[in-house]
Design an enzyme around this catalytic site. Structure first.
Site, mmCIF file in Angstrom:
data_model
loop_
_atom_site.group_PDB
_atom_site.id
_atom_site.type_symbol
_atom_site.label_atom_id
_atom_site.label_comp_id
_atom_site.label_asym_id
_atom_site.label_seq_id
_atom_site.Cartn_x
_atom_site.Cartn_y
_atom_site.Cartn_z
ATOM 1 N N ASP A 45 26.507 28.540 45.937
ATOM 2 C CA ASP A 45 26.235 29.961 46.196
ATOM 3 C C ASP A 45 26.271 30.755 44.883
ATOM 4 O O ASP A 45 25.509 31.702 44.699
ATOM 5 C CB ASP A 45 27.271 30.531 47.175
ATOM 6 C CG ASP A 45 27.052 30.016 48.594
ATOM 7 O OD1 ASP A 45 25.881 29.858 48.996
ATOM 8 O OD2 ASP A 45 28.050 29.761 49.298
ATOM 9 N N GLY A 46 27.150 30.346 43.955
ATOM 10 C CA GLY A 46 27.249 31.019 42.657
ATOM 11 C C GLY A 46 25.954 30.902 41.861
ATOM 12 O O GLY A 46 25.533 31.848 41.192
HETATM 13 P P1 NAD Z 1 32.938 31.081 42.600
HETATM 14 O O1 NAD Z 1 31.898 30.075 42.342
HETATM 15 O O2 NAD Z 1 34.358 30.792 42.255
HETATM 16 O O3 NAD Z 1 32.803 31.532 44.120
HETATM 17 C C1 NAD Z 1 33.909 31.627 44.897
HETATM 18 C C2 NAD Z 1 33.590 31.006 46.245
HETATM 19 O O4 NAD Z 1 32.854 31.952 47.004
HETATM 20 C C3 NAD Z 1 32.774 29.722 46.226
HETATM 21 O O5 NAD Z 1 33.402 28.795 47.087
HETATM 22 C C4 NAD Z 1 31.422 30.151 46.787
HETATM 23 O O6 NAD Z 1 30.738 29.127 47.490
HETATM 24 C C5 NAD Z 1 31.836 31.239 47.727
HETATM 25 N N1 NAD Z 1 30.787 32.175 48.084
HETATM 26 C C6 NAD Z 1 29.993 32.902 47.272
HETATM 27 N N2 NAD Z 1 29.159 33.661 48.000
HETATM 28 C C7 NAD Z 1 29.453 33.394 49.299
HETATM 29 C C8 NAD Z 1 28.957 33.893 50.521
HETATM 30 N N3 NAD Z 1 28.029 34.824 50.568
HETATM 31 N N4 NAD Z 1 29.510 33.421 51.674
HETATM 32 C C9 NAD Z 1 30.476 32.494 51.650
HETATM 33 N N5 NAD Z 1 31.000 31.988 50.522
HETATM 34 C C10 NAD Z 1 30.495 32.446 49.362
HETATM 35 O O7 NAD Z 1 32.644 32.431 41.872
HETATM 36 P P2 NAD Z 1 31.254 33.031 41.469
HETATM 37 O O8 NAD Z 1 30.228 31.995 41.358
HETATM 38 O O9 NAD Z 1 31.589 33.896 40.311
HETATM 39 O O10 NAD Z 1 30.933 33.884 42.754
HETATM 40 C C11 NAD Z 1 31.244 35.225 42.837
HETATM 41 C C12 NAD Z 1 31.659 35.476 44.242
HETATM 42 O O11 NAD Z 1 32.940 34.916 44.444
HETATM 43 C C13 NAD Z 1 31.819 36.932 44.514
HETATM 44 O O12 NAD Z 1 30.613 37.538 44.921
HETATM 45 C C14 NAD Z 1 32.875 36.949 45.591
HETATM 46 O O13 NAD Z 1 32.315 37.067 46.889
HETATM 47 C C15 NAD Z 1 33.557 35.609 45.491
HETATM 48 N N6 NAD Z 1 34.966 35.859 45.220
HETATM 49 C C16 NAD Z 1 35.836 35.595 46.206
HETATM 50 C C17 NAD Z 1 37.169 35.889 46.042
HETATM 51 C C18 NAD Z 1 38.099 35.615 47.168
HETATM 52 O O14 NAD Z 1 37.633 35.145 48.231
HETATM 53 N N7 NAD Z 1 39.383 35.906 47.004
HETATM 54 C C19 NAD Z 1 37.651 36.452 44.857
HETATM 55 C C20 NAD Z 1 36.723 36.707 43.866
HETATM 56 C C21 NAD Z 1 35.376 36.410 44.059
#
Ligand code: NAD
Length: 265
Positions: A45-46
């Protein structure tokens, strides 16, 4: 078709990108970096988030496809071992697509400059070094004074990402809605917030007016922004939408079940 492939540095993504490149060229497609009609993201997804931001200036011309190199993701319909099937589907492409809402973020700073962003998942406002204080307005009307770590405003497709970790609801991406979730709000006899997620209607917008400090942090999907002192940030559903090439349909709730419960496997 003019196709851009966006991978990540991982070994699996590089292997799949090489295989895909060879097969797409063999079936007569043109591989480009600028002005693609189709963007194929190879990773998780990233990687799809990176692909979106790379081409967010031409959203009306481009469709996205996600190939996942791990478990099935939320933005990825194809697995890395299905490259052959994807190339066949591309041959029979008739322009079919599905589109989802995006978040429009406009920040106005105390020095009268401004910034504009589009988010696919969410945007947050946080203060890491102490309590964030902000007034919250919905559709121009004062709603609450927030104190805590931060606030997250997410799209329906972003509702399964950070928003869900903040206790937000999972929203079907066919709905035109935004969801506001709290990040560690302070609630006691003095300070009070709603303390539950809010889902707004299509014609509504949310405005934050933080107290004048210069140490707030904004995030827009994977990006972290250290803005100057913020006067106001307005969040609304964008007029732009993201279009995914839809060669086969996966039921949204099956995807949710697969990602978070996995009982059928
Ligand atoms: P990352 O790759 O560490 O992503 C974090 C996780 O979020 C991964 O497992 C990814 O598959 C999942 N993810 C991303 N978009 C998703 C969606 N729409 N639905 C379900 N899962 C999803 O970090 P990154 O690549 O920098 O991605 C940024 C995203 O990470 C941000 O948009 C945010 O949504 C997410 N994030 C989550 C948290 C949390 O859950 N505590 C904290 C910070 C960021």
């Amino acid at each position: 078709m003019k196709i851009a492939i966006i991978g990540n540095p991982g070994a699996k993504s590089r292997r799949v990108t090489a295989e895909l490149t060879e097969k797409l060229l063999a079936s007569g497609h043109e591989l480009v970096q600028t002005s693609p009609e189709l963007v194929i993201s190879v990773g998780g997804d990233g990687t799809l988030l990176n692909s979106f931001h790379r081409y967010s200036h031409i959203l009306d011309q481009v469709r996205f496809v996600g190939v996942h190199t791990g478990h099935l993701g939320f933005y990825t319909d194809w697995r890395d071992f299905e490259i052959e099937d994807l190339v066949i589907a591309l041959k029979e492409d008739s322009g079919q697509s599905v589109s989802y809402p995006l978040l429009d973020v406009r920040a106005i700073y105390a020095d009268a400059t401004s910034a504009h962003y589009l988010a696919l998942n969410e945007a947050t406002l946080k203060r890491l070094n102490g309590t964030m204080r902000t007034e919250v307005y919905i559709k121009g009307d004062f709603f609450e004074s927030f104190r805590g770590d931060g606030l997250c405003v997410s799209t329906p497709t972003g509702s399964t990402a950070y928003s869900k970790s903040n206790g937000g609801a999972v929203i079907h991406p066919r709905l035109d809605a935004l969801q506001i979730t709290e990040i560690a709000s302070i609630n006691n006899r003095v300070f009070r917030t709603l303390s539950s997620p809010i889902i707004t209607a299509p014609d509504e917008w949310v405005t934050l007016e933080p107290t004048g400090r210069d140490d707030y942090v904004m995030t827009v999907d994977q990006f972290v922004i250290n803005p100057p002192t913020i006067k106001q940030i307005r969040y609304k559903i964008a007029k732009e939408r993201i279009h995914f090439a839809r060669y086969r349909h996966m039921h949204f709730w099956d995807r949710v079940e697969d990602a978070f419960i996995g009982a059928k496997h």
